[in-house]
Design a protein around this motif. Sequence first.
Motif, PDB file in Angstrom:
ATOM      1  N   GLY A   1       0.777  -1.239   0.000  1.00 39.92           N
ATOM      2  CA  GLY A   1       0.000   0.000   0.000  1.00 39.92           C
ATOM      3  C   GLY A   1       0.799   1.273   0.000  1.00 39.92           C
ATOM      4  N   ALA A   2       2.137   1.185   0.053  1.00 43.66           N
ATOM      5  CA  ALA A   2       2.967   2.391   0.066  1.00 43.66           C
ATOM      6  C   ALA A   2       3.220   2.870  -1.356  1.00 43.66           C
ATOM      7  N   GLN A   3       3.570   4.120  -1.491  1.00 44.50           N
ATOM      8  CA  GLN A   3       3.900   4.688  -2.792  1.00 44.50           C
ATOM      9  C   GLN A   3       5.405   4.679  -2.995  1.00 44.50           C
ATOM     10  N   LYS A   4       5.818   4.323  -4.192  1.00 47.89           N
ATOM     11  CA  LYS A   4       7.251   4.259  -4.507  1.00 47.89           C
ATOM     12  C   LYS A   4       7.711   5.654  -4.954  1.00 47.89           C
ATOM     13  N   THR A   5       7.980   6.498  -3.985  1.00 47.99           N
ATOM     14  CA  THR A   5       8.375   7.881  -4.262  1.00 47.99           C
ATOM     15  C   THR A   5       9.874   7.958  -4.549  1.00 47.99           C
TER      16      THR A   5
ATOM     17  N   ILE B   1      17.531  -5.631   7.612  1.00 50.64           N
ATOM     18  CA  ILE B   1      17.601  -4.187   7.351  1.00 50.64           C
ATOM     19  C   ILE B   1      16.574  -3.767   6.310  1.00 50.64           C
ATOM     20  N   PHE B   2      16.425  -4.550   5.253  1.00 48.66           N
ATOM     21  CA  PHE B   2      15.444  -4.207   4.220  1.00 48.66           C
ATOM     22  C   PHE B   2      14.016  -4.346   4.752  1.00 48.66           C
ATOM     23  N   THR B   3      13.798  -5.316   5.629  1.00 51.25           N
ATOM     24  CA  THR B   3      12.478  -5.475   6.236  1.00 51.25           C
ATOM     25  C   THR B   3      12.158  -4.275   7.122  1.00 51.25           C
ATOM     26  N   ILE B   4      13.130  -3.835   7.909  1.00 51.45           N
ATOM     27  CA  ILE B   4      12.945  -2.646   8.747  1.00 51.45           C
ATOM     28  C   ILE B   4      12.678  -1.422   7.868  1.00 51.45           C
ATOM     29  N   PHE B   5      13.373  -1.349   6.728  1.00 52.01           N
ATOM     30  CA  PHE B   5      13.167  -0.237   5.804  1.00 52.01           C
ATOM     31  C   PHE B   5      11.730  -0.220   5.286  1.00 52.01           C
ATOM     32  N   ILE B   6      11.182  -1.388   5.000  1.00 51.31           N
ATOM     33  CA  ILE B   6       9.799  -1.469   4.520  1.00 51.31           C
ATOM     34  C   ILE B   6       8.830  -0.987   5.594  1.00 51.31           C
ATOM     35  N   PHE B   7       9.031  -1.442   6.838  1.00 54.81           N
ATOM     36  CA  PHE B   7       8.160  -0.994   7.934  1.00 54.81           C
ATOM     37  C   PHE B   7       8.302   0.519   8.164  1.00 54.81           C
ATOM     38  N   TYR B   8       9.522   1.009   8.058  1.00 57.87           N
ATOM     39  CA  TYR B   8       9.765   2.445   8.231  1.00 57.87           C
ATOM     40  C   TYR B   8       9.033   3.246   7.146  1.00 57.87           C
ATOM     41  N   SER B   9       9.101   2.770   5.916  1.00 62.47           N
ATOM     42  CA  SER B   9       8.449   3.476   4.802  1.00 62.47           C
ATOM     43  C   SER B   9       6.935   3.462   4.953  1.00 62.47           C
ATOM     44  N   LEU B  10       6.399   2.326   5.383  1.00 67.49           N
ATOM     45  CA  LEU B  10       4.956   2.239   5.604  1.00 67.49           C
ATOM     46  C   LEU B  10       4.516   3.206   6.694  1.00 67.49           C
ATOM     47  N   ASN B  11       5.314   3.255   7.760  1.00 66.28           N
ATOM     48  CA  ASN B  11       4.980   4.151   8.872  1.00 66.28           C
ATOM     49  C   ASN B  11       5.105   5.615   8.457  1.00 66.28           C
ATOM     50  N   ALA B  12       6.105   5.941   7.629  1.00 65.28           N
ATOM     51  CA  ALA B  12       6.300   7.330   7.182  1.00 65.28           C
ATOM     52  C   ALA B  12       5.137   7.813   6.327  1.00 65.28           C
ATOM     53  N   GLN B  13       4.506   6.877   5.595  1.00 66.12           N
ATOM     54  CA  GLN B  13       3.367   7.251   4.748  1.00 66.12           C
ATOM     55  C   GLN B  13       2.028   6.951   5.427  1.00 66.12           C
TER      56      GLN B  13
ATOM     57  N   VAL C   1       0.685   4.208   6.288  1.00 63.39           N
ATOM     58  CA  VAL C   1      -0.015   3.117   5.605  1.00 63.39           C
ATOM     59  C   VAL C   1      -0.150   1.941   6.569  1.00 63.39           C
ATOM     60  N   GLU C   2      -1.358   1.413   6.679  1.00 64.90           N
ATOM     61  CA  GLU C   2      -1.616   0.239   7.514  1.00 64.90           C
ATOM     62  C   GLU C   2      -2.104  -0.898   6.624  1.00 64.90           C
ATOM     63  N   PRO C   3      -1.215  -1.820   6.249  1.00 61.28           N
ATOM     64  CA  PRO C   3      -1.610  -2.932   5.380  1.00 61.28           C
ATOM     65  C   PRO C   3      -2.631  -3.837   6.070  1.00 61.28           C
ATOM     66  N   LYS C   4      -3.354  -4.583   5.282  1.00 64.53           N
ATOM     67  CA  LYS C   4      -4.281  -5.568   5.831  1.00 64.53           C
ATOM     68  C   LYS C   4      -3.497  -6.626   6.605  1.00 64.53           C
ATOM     69  N   SER C   5      -4.120  -7.141   7.632  1.00 65.79           N
ATOM     70  CA  SER C   5      -3.442  -8.133   8.469  1.00 65.79           C
ATOM     71  C   SER C   5      -3.045  -9.367   7.662  1.00 65.79           C
ATOM     72  N   SER C   6      -3.888  -9.767   6.689  1.00 65.45           N
ATOM     73  CA  SER C   6      -3.572 -10.937   5.864  1.00 65.45           C
ATOM     74  C   SER C   6      -2.343 -10.679   4.995  1.00 65.45           C
ATOM     75  N   GLU C   7      -2.255  -9.457   4.431  1.00 70.87           N
ATOM     76  CA  GLU C   7      -1.100  -9.111   3.606  1.00 70.87           C
ATOM     77  C   GLU C   7       0.174  -9.061   4.438  1.00 70.87           C
ATOM     78  N   MET C   8       0.063  -8.497   5.647  1.00 64.71           N
ATOM     79  CA  MET C   8       1.227  -8.416   6.525  1.00 64.71           C
ATOM     80  C   MET C   8       1.684  -9.799   6.966  1.00 64.71           C
ATOM     81  N   THR C   9       0.726 -10.686   7.226  1.00 66.31           N
ATOM     82  CA  THR C   9       1.071 -12.057   7.625  1.00 66.31           C
ATOM     83  C   THR C   9       1.811 -12.771   6.499  1.00 66.31           C
ATOM     84  N   ILE C  10       1.290 -12.622   5.284  1.00 67.07           N
ATOM     85  CA  ILE C  10       1.935 -13.245   4.122  1.00 67.07           C
ATOM     86  C   ILE C  10       3.348 -12.700   3.941  1.00 67.07           C
TER      87      ILE C  10
END
Length: 224
Positions: free
Chosen positions: A78-82, A155-167, A169-178
Amino acid sequence: MPEFDLDSFKKTWQEQPVQNKYGDNEILQMLNRKSRNYVKYIFWISVAEFLLFSVIGIFYFFQNEEDNGFLNILEKLGAQKTPQIENRFDTIYWILKISSLIVTAYFVFKFYQNYRKIRIEENLKGLITRILTFKKTVNAFILISILLLVAFTSIFTIFIFYSLNAQNVEPKSSEMTIFIVGIIVTTAFSVLLIWLYYRLVYGIIMSKLDKNLKQLKEIDSQEV
């Protein structure tokens, strides 16, 4: 004609002193040469790995497709690739890539040092010490290679969570689980492949080096 006694002949033959085909010094030199060759093999394998990783890195640099995987995951969550996210990702990626090459180059240098230090005229205790040091270097190289993979993924996983939080964005629980399960499974499978690779390529050579080490220790115990 005297009667031939086979049992007496066997007993006499078995009591004859058996002379060693090779002396300890000859065996030591032979084991020294073999050990030196095994260390040389691992050195050239590590050089080949370093060159391979370097070529792959240069190839993907010009292709400019290396970042698609993680950035595509960001978009699916759900994040935008800025441009800002892309620039941060590129910076992190190249820092990690260069760090990986530096670590590999360091171990290539250490393997070369170990190869140079094992000399044909090496005394027995010195040779045993060199082989033990080399084994520790190889084990450290394998362990750090696995830790680097885990660190990169983390590190890349933390970067993804950081980017989601900066925008915000709250992904669906099913998407986050996957996503989380996928990261764990992929990392575990990659670690297994790395372990199998080093077990196969380095393990065969190290097992032969271990045999040499065992024989050297036996000679050393006889001299004490």
